[in-house]
Design a protein around this motif. Structure first.
Motif, PDB file in Angstrom:
ATOM      1  N   SER A   6      -2.158   1.771   6.614  1.00 21.66           N
ATOM      2  CA  SER A   6      -0.743   1.622   6.941  1.00 21.66           C
ATOM      3  C   SER A   6       0.047   2.739   6.287  1.00 21.66           C
ATOM      4  N   GLU A   7       1.075   3.181   6.980  1.00 25.18           N
ATOM      5  CA  GLU A   7       1.877   4.314   6.509  1.00 25.18           C
ATOM      6  C   GLU A   7       3.306   3.844   6.318  1.00 25.18           C
ATOM      7  N   TRP A   8       3.822   4.097   5.153  1.00 24.69           N
ATOM      8  CA  TRP A   8       5.172   3.626   4.843  1.00 24.69           C
ATOM      9  C   TRP A   8       5.804   4.550   3.815  1.00 24.69           C
ATOM     10  N   GLU A   9       6.856   5.237   4.214  1.00 26.43           N
ATOM     11  CA  GLU A   9       7.605   6.107   3.319  1.00 26.43           C
ATOM     12  C   GLU A   9       6.692   6.934   2.417  1.00 26.43           C
ATOM     13  N   GLY A  10       5.749   7.613   3.050  1.00 26.75           N
ATOM     14  CA  GLY A  10       4.878   8.511   2.303  1.00 26.75           C
ATOM     15  C   GLY A  10       3.741   7.824   1.552  1.00 26.75           C
ATOM     16  N   PRO A  35      -4.523 -13.685   6.389  1.00 30.97           N
ATOM     17  CA  PRO A  35      -4.044 -12.810   5.312  1.00 30.97           C
ATOM     18  C   PRO A  35      -4.872 -11.539   5.094  1.00 30.97           C
ATOM     19  N   GLU A  36      -5.932 -11.315   5.873  1.00 32.72           N
ATOM     20  CA  GLU A  36      -6.778 -10.134   5.628  1.00 32.72           C
ATOM     21  C   GLU A  36      -5.983  -8.838   5.684  1.00 32.72           C
ATOM     22  N   THR A  37      -4.909  -8.851   6.501  1.00 35.11           N
ATOM     23  CA  THR A  37      -4.144  -7.622   6.687  1.00 35.11           C
ATOM     24  C   THR A  37      -2.929  -7.527   5.759  1.00 35.11           C
ATOM     25  N   ASN A  38      -2.739  -8.526   4.891  1.00 31.61           N
ATOM     26  CA  ASN A  38      -1.575  -8.464   4.010  1.00 31.61           C
ATOM     27  C   ASN A  38      -1.562  -7.280   3.051  1.00 31.61           C
ATOM     28  N   PRO A  39      -2.724  -6.733   2.680  1.00 33.46           N
ATOM     29  CA  PRO A  39      -2.670  -5.526   1.839  1.00 33.46           C
ATOM     30  C   PRO A  39      -1.937  -4.372   2.537  1.00 33.46           C
ATOM     31  N   LEU A  40      -1.779  -4.459   3.868  1.00 31.46           N
ATOM     32  CA  LEU A  40      -1.158  -3.357   4.619  1.00 31.46           C
ATOM     33  C   LEU A  40       0.357  -3.469   4.687  1.00 31.46           C
ATOM     34  N   VAL A  41       0.902  -4.642   4.373  1.00 31.17           N
ATOM     35  CA  VAL A  41       2.349  -4.854   4.544  1.00 31.17           C
ATOM     36  C   VAL A  41       3.068  -4.442   3.267  1.00 31.17           C
ATOM     37  N   PRO A  42       3.867  -3.368   3.314  1.00 33.69           N
ATOM     38  CA  PRO A  42       4.511  -2.900   2.080  1.00 33.69           C
ATOM     39  C   PRO A  42       5.526  -3.918   1.560  1.00 33.69           C
ATOM     40  N   LEU A  43       5.543  -4.103   0.256  1.00 36.65           N
ATOM     41  CA  LEU A  43       6.475  -5.052  -0.354  1.00 36.65           C
ATOM     42  C   LEU A  43       7.915  -4.767   0.063  1.00 36.65           C
ATOM     43  N   ASP A  44       8.251  -3.474   0.127  1.00 35.45           N
ATOM     44  CA  ASP A  44       9.643  -3.116   0.415  1.00 35.45           C
ATOM     45  C   ASP A  44       9.976  -3.127   1.901  1.00 35.45           C
ATOM     46  N   SER A  45       8.997  -3.393   2.748  1.00 39.04           N
ATOM     47  CA  SER A  45       9.280  -3.462   4.177  1.00 39.04           C
ATOM     48  C   SER A  45       9.731  -4.884   4.498  1.00 39.04           C
ATOM     49  N   GLN A  46      11.041  -5.072   4.492  1.00 38.47           N
ATOM     50  CA  GLN A  46      11.621  -6.407   4.618  1.00 38.47           C
ATOM     51  C   GLN A  46      12.679  -6.424   5.697  1.00 38.47           C
ATOM     52  N   ALA A  47      12.914  -7.603   6.246  1.00 42.40           N
ATOM     53  CA  ALA A  47      13.981  -7.751   7.233  1.00 42.40           C
ATOM     54  C   ALA A  47      15.333  -7.519   6.572  1.00 42.40           C
ATOM     55  N   GLU A  48      16.217  -6.871   7.322  1.00 38.71           N
ATOM     56  CA  GLU A  48      17.562  -6.675   6.803  1.00 38.71           C
ATOM     57  C   GLU A  48      18.250  -8.024   6.639  1.00 38.71           C
ATOM     58  N   GLU A  49      18.991  -8.185   5.611  1.00 41.34           N
ATOM     59  CA  GLU A  49      19.752  -9.400   5.260  1.00 41.34           C
ATOM     60  C   GLU A  49      18.909 -10.567   4.773  1.00 41.34           C
ATOM     61  N   SER A  50      17.773 -10.854   5.417  1.00 45.57           N
ATOM     62  CA  SER A  50      17.017 -12.047   5.030  1.00 45.57           C
ATOM     63  C   SER A  50      15.904 -11.738   4.044  1.00 45.57           C
ATOM     64  N   GLY A  51      15.463 -10.479   4.005  1.00 48.22           N
ATOM     65  CA  GLY A  51      14.408 -10.111   3.060  1.00 48.22           C
ATOM     66  C   GLY A  51      13.003 -10.545   3.440  1.00 48.22           C
ATOM     67  N   THR A  52      12.824 -11.088   4.633  1.00 47.90           N
ATOM     68  CA  THR A  52      11.490 -11.530   5.053  1.00 47.90           C
ATOM     69  C   THR A  52      10.552 -10.327   5.219  1.00 47.90           C
ATOM     70  N   PRO A  53       9.341 -10.414   4.692  1.00 43.77           N
ATOM     71  CA  PRO A  53       8.396  -9.307   4.910  1.00 43.77           C
ATOM     72  C   PRO A  53       8.200  -9.069   6.416  1.00 43.77           C
ATOM     73  N   THR A  54       8.075  -7.808   6.804  1.00 46.01           N
ATOM     74  CA  THR A  54       7.966  -7.488   8.237  1.00 46.01           C
ATOM     75  C   THR A  54       6.504  -7.620   8.695  1.00 46.01           C
ATOM     76  N   SER A  55       6.003  -8.824   8.652  1.00 37.67           N
ATOM     77  CA  SER A  55       4.580  -9.046   8.957  1.00 37.67           C
ATOM     78  C   SER A  55       4.215  -8.760  10.411  1.00 37.67           C
ATOM     79  N   LYS A  56       5.228  -8.647  11.291  1.00 36.29           N
ATOM     80  CA  LYS A  56       4.924  -8.363  12.688  1.00 36.29           C
ATOM     81  C   LYS A  56       5.215  -6.900  13.034  1.00 36.29           C
TER      82      LYS A  56
END
Ligand SMILES: Nc1nc2c(c(=O)[nH]1)N[C@H]1C(S)=C(S)[C@@H](COP(=O)(O)OP(=O)(O)OC[C@H]3O[C@@H](n4cnc5c(=O)[nH]c(N)nc54)[C@H](O)[C@@H]3O)O[C@H]1N2
Ligand SMILES: Nc1nc2c(c(=O)[nH]1)N[C@H]1C(S)=C(S)[C@@H](COP(=O)(O)OP(=O)(O)OC[C@H]3O[C@@H](n4cnc5c(=O)[nH]c(N)nc54)[C@H](O)[C@@H]3O)O[C@H]1N2
Ligand SMILES: [Mo]
Length: 754
Positions: A692-696, A721-742
């Motif tokens: 996964s690629e996220w902000e460098g 959850p196998e793919t959760n290592p790929l979801v960056p902590l800081d990649s969150q929905a605006e306002e709600s803060g939900t991780p962008t798992s999709k």
């Protein structure tokens, strides 16, 4: 441990199914239940599941019918959840003596939970390699000592998974606030938080506005970003009822999910013999994250056709003109690019909306777990308001909740941002001043441990390490905690990536009889449609030492607070009725709570649904304007959605099959279109690593089998959850803060051979 290569060798891929449930599902669920629980317990459990005097299914938050209930008022996946909890296998001191924590950490999530029910309180002392038994008394004292040694109560974080009862949730938040913190993150932060945020702003209350009856009466049901055949199978029954009365169903999903296509109702002879009910009248195969654009286009087209409930808009809303102007200018090219749909397909969906009088909009994780999720849900609301589809029979907004009591937990005050009114009432009832400053949500909880700003993590259920995004970061953060306390039924990742001192406190499951204080106790829950009712398990507990969640929390609270604030922890644990009395006086909408749940339950008030009143700042429902943003994917990259298989409940992996999608005996697969395979030079069956690629930054998850699948070009899917290592902590929905798992940008690399 099952090494990944062995799983790779076993994996089988067949054609996906074109329908859900039916006889096969019933047979599988009962056979599996008997295998795990034995015949007697199977009969007792499945007979009382979702019955008036039985226990509430822990598999999802779908409501029960009010009147008549079938003898088998459950679905295949509910039966799996009950069997999983009711298993005869147990994990006790011998198990932990035989397996070091490091050894257990090498096992899969499936293996860990499959070992059986936790039966003894266990502790891992600082520096130890193994868990060892600890008495309950010592465990409570240990937690109290750590909490009382903190420099500030905000160094403690109290996580909740949405299975906890209303009683447990109420005493838990009371304890946290009496200690002095609002650090009450929950699984909702990763789930429907975007819904709560959008609905609170637009209609003044963060919950759905429909009842089961409304679904039955609707003439159009829109199902966006949801896979009910797997995750809310009993919803298919409601869709079937509506269809029988002539309703149409519009499904919007990148995948042709079996449960959206056709349903063989196992509760009816018709389902047993034959063709079943065709469900979706139209399935829009949208690209990932195309929904905001789609609904702005739908708004524009409805306006063009003069569809509008003028009277409702005039009397009950604000912001219409600005919204109408905004969507009228929507850029059609952008809509086509974002959705991957043709204009004709969008027009056909608009035909369905324009000709319907009673519309229910349903949605779940395919909508909430995106960066612009809140904006998308606000757009659903805009269109619903335009057509006046709220607060009238057969119409409304229906976010379909996940965990069986996630909505109830919120009502009880499990929230890092509690409303002032709730805190005022808590103060008036209990005579202490609760903290007013907001606490941490799930993502911030990771940050405060990562940065050494918090020291004690307590989890009322769940599996925070595996469920949260950015597994490596979350796990490291938790390992940095001074103490972690997991109140759990089954062994999971969060017990292994745990604090320097770590406690596992085994608790009763919902199907088990709770005899705390020497009497049979009941608990209460609230479903996805705000109906509150009691639940009582009947099975013998998995072990004699197990304690209820309420009991464990009250004892931790007493060990920590002593008689500070003079709170009656012992009375609460002795008789949950005394907690319900307090709920009735503190929680808005729960007046006379104890009495009403004793008499069969009630539905929580919902002003928009009940009287078309909107408790927003403006005192009216609010049209909102959201800029249309088309999320783009860099060249040669794909967007990954992380979803559930048919054989799992969140991080609980029941088995390695995903029947409806044609997968057997394995989970490390990536569903990918033929066009992407060709473009990227891969073939069906190839083994790849996901990067996964996220902000460098780059994150990896290795060794997944590519499975050619009917998914839009550019959009791939793989299991959580196998793919959760790929979801960056800081990649969150605006306002709600939900991780962008999709929405995770990935590239594929050929897997390096080992
Ligand atoms: N058996 C079982 N039941 C469960 C659960 C479980 O794990 N197992 N989990 C429970 C919980 S906590 C929850 S929150 C719910 C989850 O219920 P769902 O939301 O149904 O769960 P997901 O598997 O995440 O499915 C997401 C769906 O959204 C679609 N989707 C993905 N991206 C997009 C998009 O951009 N647009 C649109 N329109 N669709 C998209 C996917 O293809 C998929 O069909 O289920 C609850 N019930
Ligand atoms: N990548 C990705 N990540 C996601 C999601 C996604 O779609 N994609 N979905 C998110 C969503 S919607 C959610 S809700 C979260 C789920 O996050 P959580 O709610 O934290 O996780 P679960 O897997 O439901 O928790 C399972 C554990 O709960 C414990 N448990 C089970 N029953 C009980 C009980 O009755 N009492 C107690 N005390 N403990 C019990 C068991 O020990 C079991 O191991 O995950 C989120 N994470
Ligand atoms: Mo969820």
């Amino acid at each position: 441990m099952v090494p990944i290569d062995e799983e790779e060798a076993r994996l089988r891929v067949g054609p996906p199914a074109d329908h859900a449930a039916g006889l096969e599902a019933v047979r599988l669920s009962v056979a599996n239940a008997v295998r795990q629980m034995g015949v007697r317990k199977t009969v007792r459990n499945l007979r009382t599941l979702n019955q008036h005097d039985g226990f509430d299914c822990m598999s999802c938050a779908w409501p029960d019918p009010q009147g008549h209930r079938h003898a088998a008022e459950f679905c295949e996946n509910g039966a799996k959840a009950v069997s999983w909890e009711g298993t005869r296998d147990t994990v006790g001191p011998e198990f932990f003596a035989a397996h070091s924590i490091a050894e257990l950490a090498g096992q899969t999530d499936h293996w860990l939970e499959k070992q059986g029910r936790l039966t003894h309180p266990m502790v891992r002392r600082d520096g130890a390699t193994h868990y060892e038994p600890i008495s309950w008394g010592d465990a409570f004292a240990l937690v109290g000592t750590h909490l009382n040694a903190l420099d500030s109560p905000d160094q403690a974080v109290f996580y909740t998974s949405g299975r906890a009862s209303n009683e447990a949730a109420f005493v838990y938040q009371l304890f946290a606030r009496a200690l002095g913190t609002n650090n009450l993150p929950d699984c909702s932060n990763m789930c429907h938080e975007s819904t709560g945020t959008a609905l609170t702003r637009t209609i003044g209350i963060g919950k759905g506005s429909v009842t089961l009856e409304d679904l039955h009466q609707a003439d159009l049901i829109v199902v966006s970003g949801q896979n009910p055949g797997t995750n809310h199978p009993r919803m298919l029954t409601a869709l079937e009822v509506a269809k029988r009365d002539g309703a149409k169903i519009l499904a919007i999903n990148p995948l042709p999910e079996a449960g959206l296509l056709r349903f063989d109702n196992p509760q009816k002879a018709r389902g047993l013999v034959g063709a079943g009910t065709g469900l979706a009248d139209r399935l829009l195969r949208i690209r990932s994250n195309g929904d905001l654009a789609l609904w702005q286009a739908i708004g524009a087209l409805l306006l063009e056709r003069g569809v509008a409930d003028r009277e409702f808009i005039e009397s009950s809303t604000v912001g219409f003109d600005a919204w109408a102007k905004h969507v009228a200018d929507v850029d059609r090219e952008a809509v086509l690019a974002a959705t991957g749909l043709t204009w004709a397909e969008i027009e056909a969906a608009v035909d369905m909306l324009a000709t319907s009088k009673r519309i229910v909009h349903c949605w779940a994780m395919g909508i909430t777990q995106h960066r612009n999720a809140v904006a998308t849900i606000k757009e659903f609301v805009n269109v619903a308001l335009l057509q006046g589809m709220i607060g009238k029979p057969g119409a409304g907004l229906c976010p379909v909740r996940g965990h069986s009591n996630v909505q109830g937990d919120r009502s009880m005050g499990i929230w890092e941002k509690p409303p002032a009114l709730f805190l005022d009432r808590l103060r008036d009832e209990f005579g202490f001043e609760p903290p007013r400053e907001h606490g941490v949500d799930a993502a911030d909880a990771v940050r405060v441990f990562r940065d050494g700003r918090a020291r004690v993590f307590i989890a009322l259920g769940g599996n925070f390490v595996a469920a949260m995004s950015d597994t490596e970061v979350t796990a490291a953060a938790m390992r940095g905690a001074e103490l972690t306390v997991q109140i759990s039924t089954k062994l999971n990742r969060s017990h292994l990536d745990a604090g320097r001192t770590a406690l596992i406190l085994p608790t009763l499951g919902r199907s088990e009889q709770d005899r705390t204080g020497g009497r049979v106790q009941r608990i209460t829950v609230e479903d996805s449609m705000s109906a509150v009712h009691a639940s009582r398990g009947r099975s013998e507990p998995a072990g004699p030492l197990l304690r209820s969640e309420v009991d464990i929390i009250c004892r931790i609270a007493a060990a920590t607070l002593g008689d500070r604030h003079d709170l009656p922890w012992a009375d609460f644990a002795e008789d949950y009725g005394t907690i319900r009395e307090r709920i009735g006086r503190v929680v808005p909408g729960c007046d006379d709570y104890a009495h009403r749940v004793d008499n069969g339950g009630f539905t929580m008030p919902h002003p928009p649904r009940d009287s078309r009143t909107f408790p927003t700042r403006e005192g009216r429902a609010v049209f909102t304007v959201s800029p249309l943003e088309v999320m783009t994917v860099p060249e040669g990259r794909l967007v990954l959605q992380t979803l559930r298989s048919h054989d799992q409940f969140n991080t609980t992996i029941y088995g390695l099959d995903d029947r409806y999608r044609g997968i057997r005996s394995g989970r490390r697969v990536v569903f990918i279109s033929a066009a992407d395979l060709a473009d990227l030079g891969f073939a069906d069956g190839d083994l790849v690593d996901l990067v996964s690629e996220w902000e460098g930054e780059e994150r990896r998850a290795d060794r997944f089998r590519l499975v050619e699948y009917d998914t839009p070009k550019g959009c791939v899917a793989a299991y959580y959850p196998e793919t959760n290592p790929l979801v960056p902590l800081d990649s969150q929905a605006e306002e709600s803060g939900t991780p962008t798992s999709k929405w995770v940008i990935v590239r594929l690399e050929p897997a390096m051979s080992r």
